[in-house]
Write a protein that holds these residues in place. Structure first.
Motif: not given
Length: 200
Positions: A108, A143, A166, A174-175, A178, A181
């Motif tokens: 990230l 994001f 989100r 959310e982890r 993510t 994604e």
């Protein structure tokens, strides 16, 4: 075959507000169950053969352009040769599922913040900047989103809508989103990498 940049120049897809596709938003092509795009099967075969023959350091660097986790890139480079694109994408998914929280944080941190083309309306710039700031304030990282299911005219609106939805997630939820994604983005970038011209 040249190592392709993680984020190619974005398409200028106008939203209803006249905004354009954020530069940091990538369109995954090789999502599970969907045929890969970005070159013919013959292109993929030639590109994959070249990629399999790269020196380890060059392959690892190329994989780092697909996902910023060094552990993921090292594993992907070490597991060559891949017999076909499907095997390569399956290996990408497997390596992605095995990433530890620290590996995901590393990936990230390598993701640039999405931004609009300079000729987009000021209001669009401000809206996107505020949305990303709110997201990063809540979750502490950039994001990321996959937009393969949407038409170009919907990209910017979907980024803003995705952030709004989100922001309501719990941190653990959310982890997980993510991480998924990131896996989908890695697949897309691998397809682009393998479909590149190996003679370039």
């Amino acid at each position: 075959m040249p190592v392709q940049p993680r984020h190619p120049t974005p398409a200028h897809a106008a939203s209803p507000a006249g905004a354009t596709l954020p530069a940091g938003v990538t369109l995954p092509a090789g999502v599970p169950g969907a045929p890969p795009v970005g070159g013919s099967p013959a292109d993929h075969a030639v590109g994959l053969a070249h990629f399999n023959s790269l020196p380890f350091a060059a392959a690892e660097a190329a994989f780092l352009e697909c996902c910023g986790s060094l552990r993921w890139a090292h594993r992907m480079a070490a597991h060559r040769p891949y017999p076909d694109l499907g095997a390569l994408l399956a290996a990408s998914d497997e390596a992605g599922y095995d990433l530890a929280p620290g590996d995901i944080a590393e990936a990230l941190a390598a993701e640039p913040a999405p931004c609009l083309h300079s000729d987009a309306p000021r209001a669009a710039h401000l809206a996107l900047r505020a949305a990303h700031a709110a997201y990063e304030s809540r979750f502490g990282h950039a994001f990321v989103i996959c937009l393969d299911a949407f038409e170009p005219s919907q990209y910017v609106d979907q980024v803003l809508a995705g952030i709004r939805v989100r922001l309501a997630h719990e941190v653990d939820e959310e982890r997980a989103v993510t991480a998924e994604e990131l896996r989908r983005l890695a697949r897309s970038r691998i397809v682009e990498l393998v479909a590149g011209d190996p003679r370039g």
